[in-house]
Write an enzyme that holds these catalytic residues in place. Structure first.
Site, PDB file in Angstrom:
ATOM      1  N   LYS A   4       4.521  -0.464  11.175  1.00 38.61           N
ATOM      2  CA  LYS A   4       4.746   0.885  10.346  1.00 38.61           C
ATOM      3  C   LYS A   4       4.162   1.587  11.313  1.00 38.61           C
ATOM      4  CE  LYS A   4       3.252   0.384   5.782  1.00 38.61           C
ATOM      5  NZ  LYS A   4       2.179   0.255   4.623  1.00 38.61           N
ATOM      6  N   GLU A  49       0.961  -1.179  -0.156  1.00 34.24           N
ATOM      7  CA  GLU A  49       0.088  -0.067   0.066  1.00 34.24           C
ATOM      8  C   GLU A  49       0.950   1.333  -0.016  1.00 34.24           C
ATOM      9  OE1 GLU A  49      -2.373   0.582   3.536  1.00 34.24           O
ATOM     10  OE2 GLU A  49      -3.560   2.240   2.389  1.00 34.24           O
ATOM     11  N   ARG A  55       5.219 -13.036   9.725  1.00 34.23           N
ATOM     12  CA  ARG A  55       5.992 -11.957   9.357  1.00 34.23           C
ATOM     13  C   ARG A  55       7.568 -12.027  10.301  1.00 34.23           C
ATOM     14  NH1 ARG A  55       2.449  -7.446  10.509  1.00 34.23           N
ATOM     15  NH2 ARG A  55       4.080  -6.159   9.687  1.00 34.23           N
TER      16      ARG A  55
END
Length: 570
Positions: free
Chosen positions: A275, A40, A265
């Site tokens: 993030k 994104e 992850r």
RNA sequence: UGCCCGGUGGUGUAACGGUAGCACAAGGGACUUUGAAUCCCUCAGUCCAGGUUCAAAUCCUGGCCGGGCAGCCA
């Protein structure tokens, strides 16, 4: 001979590869493998993304397929075109190439809308005018089932009409949404009539004001995969619960069905990789930006001096699995040392200099000595370095009252200057007020040119040095872990676990003149210290400023039990 | 008192019913004009309990522990 270790840079066997391998064996439809990396555009890429990029592109390479780059730009509220370029730059820098396969989810908005219309026409989606609050209430909780919305059984033609009006911008943001009609009693909350479209009137950086409604992740992602004929849609574990919805949508729209596969992850010790926390570090000025050399972002690592090769290698070494993991940051450091050791020119630089005067060396004399550029690669040749009466050594290479097994310089003791002479300390001059060492006086042994002792005496210690005439003064930044605890994620606030000494700047470091013309990004090993790269050229002095990428391994620091190896406080 | 995933040395990851391996880390040694690199050695592991089997990390059952999910974020 036994083949004990795997060939270098080969990806570890992992469960995803195994799935593909099995498909190819039992294979009925020999489809070309197509993967994708779907960021994104709302932030910078970090090393966790590098893992994902590596999995997707590596798989494509391994099976002669392709990997698309697709920007998942379905929410104009969060996204920004600036990130597009930084993301592309980072992927390219890592050495991956998406070729012609650059896409945007927004390219598919029209098709996506057709899919939504189809579901609505089939009675599988409806317009819900409940408020956000009502929808949340009726969704139920983890332990209780949901309740059907009063709008759930709205007639099909009404739904279609409202959907079109929604698209036209006839309604206010938040006044209604399009939901799939699945199962309000499902144990999987994603199946409790998930929202497919919401009204957003903020312009989109690519489609402008054309759209007043935007698909949610769940509706955009899988269908985009399908449109691109992705075969394997690889994502992280938190999307596992979404897979039943991913499958439901594709099956009910009746389109190509990619296989979603989830992996765990990446986490790395002494850093954060979310993030949210990374932005916090930037916003609260704990670091100087997204590309601060302490950041685990791709741009930060690049500025720190990491190479694409070392990062790819790291990604191969950490493997791919579904269990929760925290990789030790030492493995990352190992990977960069491995690369730089092989490829970097050796050079001498003094981070924290102390002046040494060779009292028996003539005042106006100097001579050239030969230094090897890289013992790992003879082809890299040698260079001349200058020796003269006044030199600098590292302040922690001298101790007035040394502990045992200290092989460096101390009063009355001999040490070898690398590629130079053997010197003996004769005197220490201190500032009368501060007691700080101002200067060390030594005598050199003229018979030991190049560092060889013709009488065969053993000199255990060799230290690095630069002559004052043949070196320049500049700034050097040293970096340490950003956090002082192994798992900062386990703490509530960043503030309590951030390492106050993550960066140390030395303004009067001295580097041999050989590096006067070094350019940003150039990498060197400063002998006995570590690997350094040129951060930038200072605008005032016009001289290169250096960043320490990583220290050399330091067994002396370990013996000392120091937690802050190399250059301690003076 | 829901749904889903996962538990192999300190860390990460292999082993696909048949010798628990590799890497990093750690410890020791050799070599050394980088206390680096290189080389050698060592330490150390299948969450627990049952079951199936000649044989279980692997298959089955039940526990225990860890993680994810209740955005009109992705």
């Amino acid at each position: 001979m036994e083949n004990k270790s795997q060939p270098p840079n080969q990806i570890n066997n992992n469960f995803i590869q195994e799935i593909i391998e099995n498909e190819q064996k039992s294979n009925t439809s020999a489809k070309q493998l197509v993967t994708r990396f779907p960021p994104e555009p709302n932030g910078y890429l970090h090393i966790g993304h590098a893992k994902s990029i590596s999995i997707n592109f590596e798989l494509a390479k391994l099976y002669n397929g392709k990997c698309h780059l697709r920007f998942d730009d379905t929410n104009p509220l969060n996204e920004n075109p600036d990130f597009i370029e930084s993301i592309k730059k980072d992927i390219k820098w890592l050495g991956w190439n998406w070729g012609e396969n650059l896409f945007y989810a927004s390219d598919y908005f029209e098709t996506l809308f057709e899919y939504a219309t189809k579901l609505t026409l089939d009675g599988k989606a409806y317009i819900d005018e409940s408020s956000q609050e009502q929808i949340r209430q009726l969704r139920g909780t983890l332990n209780s089932t949901g309740t059907e919305s009063p709008y759930r059984n709205r007639p099909i033609n009404e739904n279609v009409e409202l959907l079109n009006k929604m698209r036209n911008g006839d309604f206010e943001e938040g006044s209604m949404v399009l939901r799939a009609k699945i199962d309000m009693n499902s144990g999987n909350i994603n199946l409790r009539d998930p929202i497919l479209y919401r009204i957003i009137k903020t312009p989109h950086f690519k489609t402008g004001t054309k759209w007043k409604i935007y698909p949610t992740y769940d509706f955009a992602h899988g269908q985009s995969d399908s449109i691109e004929k992705i075969t394997h849609s690889i994502c992280t574990m938190e999307f596992e619960d979404h897979r039943p919805l991913y499958d439901w949508l594709i099956e009910n729209i009746h389109i190509h069905h990619p296989q979603q596969i989830e992996f765990a992850r990446l986490n790395i010790s002494y850093t954060v990789l979310s993030k949210r926390k990374l932005s916090e570090l930037v916003e609260k000025n704990y670091v100087q930006g997204w590309d601060d050399p302490r950041m685990p972002t791709i741009s930060g690592l690049r500025k720190r001096g990491y190479t694409p090769e070392s990062i790819k290698n790291f990604c191969n070494k950490i493997g791919v699995a579904k269990r929760q993991n925290t990789v030790e940051i030492q493995l990352l450091e190992h990977c960069i040392r491995e690369d730089l050791n092989k490829n970097c020119k050796r050079v001498m630089g003094i981070i924290d200099p102390v002046k040494v005067v060779i009292t028996n060396y003539p005042e106006n004399q100097s001579e050239k000595l030969e230094a090897i550029n890289n013992p790992e690669q003879e082809e890299m040749g040698s260079r001349k370095i200058e020796f003269s009466r006044e030199i600098y050594i590292e302040s922690n290479d001298f101790m007035e009252d040394p502990p045992k097994k200290y092989f460096r310089l101390s009063p009355g003791k001999e040490v070898r200057l690398r590629y130079g002479y053997i010197i003996k300390c004769t005197k220490v001059i201190r500032d009368e007020v501060s007691n700080k060492i101002l200067q060390i006086e030594c005598e050199y042994d003229p018979n030991t040119k190049g560092g060889y002792a013709p009488d065969g005496r053993k000199i255990k210690g060799t230290i690095h040095w630069v002559s004052s005439s043949n070196s320049f003064e500049t700034k050097v930044n040293l970096f340490n872990n950003l956090f002082s605890v192994e798992k900062p994620d386990e703490y509530d606030s960043i503030k309590e676990v951030i390492n106050p000494n993550s960066m140390e700047t030395f303004h009067n470091s001295r580097i041999e003149n050989h590096l006067l013309k070094a350019m940003p990004g150039d990498k060197f090993q400063f002998e006995r210290l570590g690997y350094f790269c040129v951060d930038k050229i200072d605008s005032i002095s016009n001289l290169p400023i250096f960043n320490r990428t990583v220290t050399l391994r330091d067994s002396w620091a370990k013996i000392q039990g120091s937690t802050n190896p190399k250059i301690s406080q003076s």
